[in-house]
Design an enzyme around this catalytic site. Structure first.
Site, PDB file in Angstrom:
ATOM      1  N   CYS A  79      18.081 -20.008 -11.294  1.00  0.00           N
ATOM      2  CA  CYS A  79      19.187 -18.911 -11.470  1.00  0.00           C
ATOM      3  C   CYS A  79      19.539 -18.663 -12.684  1.00  0.00           C
ATOM      4  O   CYS A  79      19.507 -18.082 -13.421  1.00  0.00           O
ATOM      5  CB  CYS A  79      19.805 -19.682 -10.650  1.00  0.00           C
ATOM      6  SG  CYS A  79      21.181 -21.056 -10.621  1.00  0.00           S
ATOM      7  N   ASN A  99      21.757 -10.211  -9.702  1.00  0.00           N
ATOM      8  CA  ASN A  99      21.911 -11.483  -8.904  1.00  0.00           C
ATOM      9  C   ASN A  99      20.441 -11.541  -9.175  1.00  0.00           C
ATOM     10  O   ASN A  99      19.512 -10.721  -8.925  1.00  0.00           O
ATOM     11  CB  ASN A  99      22.382 -11.377  -7.286  1.00  0.00           C
ATOM     12  CG  ASN A  99      21.962 -12.672  -7.033  1.00  0.00           C
ATOM     13  OD1 ASN A  99      21.750 -13.616  -7.737  1.00  0.00           O
ATOM     14  ND2 ASN A  99      22.796 -12.991  -6.156  1.00  0.00           N
ATOM     15  N   HIS A 154      25.734 -21.614  -9.916  1.00  0.00           N
ATOM     16  CA  HIS A 154      24.627 -20.670 -10.143  1.00  0.00           C
ATOM     17  C   HIS A 154      24.537 -19.577 -11.014  1.00  0.00           C
ATOM     18  O   HIS A 154      26.309 -19.649 -11.846  1.00  0.00           O
ATOM     19  CB  HIS A 154      25.031 -19.193  -8.997  1.00  0.00           C
ATOM     20  CG  HIS A 154      23.775 -18.131  -8.358  1.00  0.00           C
ATOM     21  ND1 HIS A 154      22.560 -18.575  -8.647  1.00  0.00           N
ATOM     22  CD2 HIS A 154      24.259 -16.988  -8.069  1.00  0.00           C
ATOM     23  CE1 HIS A 154      21.589 -17.915  -8.031  1.00  0.00           C
ATOM     24  NE2 HIS A 154      22.797 -16.646  -7.992  1.00  0.00           N
TER      25      HIS A 154
END
Length: 447
Positions: free
Chosen positions: A250, A405, A387
């Site tokens: 990520c 995301n 994250h």
């Protein structure tokens, strides 16, 4: 979450036709659907739904076949109340409506996302249908069928147990009231531990003393902030939602996306860049085992970054960081450095200032994001960063960040999540950065 309904009646004067008022309540995964139907005549009725959605439709036309089938002729026609109400819930559909003359009850069968839900309405209005073990067994079967899961016998029992644990988490999160809406999705047979290892991946910088001071930005207060959504900016400054897959990369995606944005804003040229290069070649970080955006920026400032087309992403399928195959001659963009917008929750107002100028890379606590479906994720989200993503807008009317995301568009709201502003929800203000000196490589500009 669920929406539905339609409803009742029979030919004029038919003895078995529905009449009067019917009411039913269904509880499922921490959410309640409260439905009532009032039969006005042999051809019209009033329908009301309360709960996660709200529908109040009067004098809806309907037909009853005199046996068991009820239909709403206008349900598929724009302008009809029920049609327009359900159109706002794109994943909700009414599959069928049945009338049981013996029990004098109406059963509405609907589908939300991949799950089927049935609500029984009676005149007594006391019927409350709790979630049952059979409901959960059916959910698992519908989940495996929709996502084409195949398990060997021993694994099936394990995945069914994990699925049950995730249903409990979904119920808890929906009941919290401060975490948005949660539902069954493609991650529902993945344990929290497995998910953390494959879909998160933020690692704090090894040397905290290297942290940059925040930019000297004014603190914009919520009441003075304006809505902005960089997804609709022209020319475009955002590439489509990506998918990091089975790799804790990520941090590399967040850095890549911010570089893409800042190059586009600096030069007018939007490139889809290669997170795989950072995953495989930035040896300060740990590839699929995690990293952070700041060290990724430093790597790109030194080496440049290739386009996705020349260095395609493969770690999502392999779960491995892979061997570095970067060629400096193929680098298309570079940056000079990065700047920290916010490092503390009290500095979230600086993000409100910066978001008017550009999207922002942010690292967050996504420990409760696995089951997210829609709505606003509030302070219950947590503040332990794990994250990295990208804030691409702000909704001033409802007070939330629009966050992009990297779990593909079949998660959340087409790949996005809404995070409450002003309370440092998910720790969103604790590691917010932008890129400085983003530019296209001269060799590319002259090509």
């Amino acid at each position: 979450m669920l929406s539905l309904l339609a409803v009742t009646a029979a030919p004029m004067g038919a003895a078995t036709a529905p009449s009067g008022t019917y009411h039913g309540v269904k509880s499922i995964l921490g959410e309640t659907i409260d439905t009532s139907v009032k039969v006005d005549s042999a051809t019209s009725m009033d329908l009301a739904i309360k709960g996660v959605i709200s529908i109040a439709c009067a004098a809806e036309a309907y037909k009853y076949d005199g046996s068991s089938v009820i239909t709403l002729p206008g349900m598929n026609t724009p302008g009809d109340c029920v049609h327009d109400a359900l159109a706002q819930q794109s994943e909700v559909s009414i599959k069928s409506i049945e009338y049981d003359s013996t029990a004098d009850s109406i059963k509405i069968n609907a589908e939300f996302a991949i799950l089927s839900v049935s609500i029984t309405l009676t005149k007594e209005g006391t019927l409350r249908s709790p979630e049952t073990a059979e409901d959960r067994d059916r959910m698992f079967e519908e989940f495996t069928r929709y996502h084409r899961r195949t398990y060997v016998d021993s694994e099936r029992a394990l995945r069914r147990a994990i699925f049950e644990e995730n249903l409990n988490l979904i119920t808890q999160r929906n009941s919290d009231g401060d975490l948005g809406r949660h539902w069954v999705n493609k991650f529902s047979d993945v344990s929290e531990e497995e998910f953390r290892a494959t879909h998160l991946g933020y690692k704090p910088k090894a040397n905290a003393s290297d942290a940059q001071p925040e930019l000297e930005l004014p603190l914009t207060v919520s009441s003075a902030a304006s809505s902005i959504d960089w997804r609709s900016h022209s020319p475009s400054v955002l590439t489509p939602v990506k998918d990091q897959g089975q790799c804790g990369s990520c941090w590399a995606f967040s850095a890549t996306e911010q570089i893409e944005t800042d190059v586009a804003m600096s030069t007018g040229k939007l490139y889809t860049l290669a997170p795989q290069q950072i995953v495989s070649c930035d040896h300060t970080d740990m590839g699929c085992n995690g990293g952070n955006t700041e060290t990724a920026y430093k790597y790109v400032a030194k080496e440049g970054l290739e386009a996705e087309s020349s260095y395609p992403y493969k770690s999502g399928n392999t779960g491995s960081s892979g061997q570095c195959k970067y060629s400096k001659s193929k680098s298309v963009v570079t940056i000079q450095s990065y700047k920290t917008v916010s490092r503390f929750g009290v500095s979230e107002g600086k993000m409100l200032t910066q978001i008017q100028k550009s999207p922002i890379s942010v690292c967050v606590d996504a420990s409760k994001w696995q089951t997210y479906r829609s709505g606003i994720m509030g302070k219950s989200c947590g503040t332990s960063l794990d994250h990295c993503v990208q804030a691409v807008g702000y909704n001033a009317n409802e007070g939330y960040w629009i966050v992009r995301n990297s779990w593909n568009t079949d998660w959340g709201v087409d790949g996005y999540i809404y995070v409450k502003e002003g309370v440092d929800a998910c720790g969103i203000a604790k590691d917010a950065t932008i890129v400085e000196g983003a530019s296209v490589q001269l060799s590319v500009e002259s090509a």
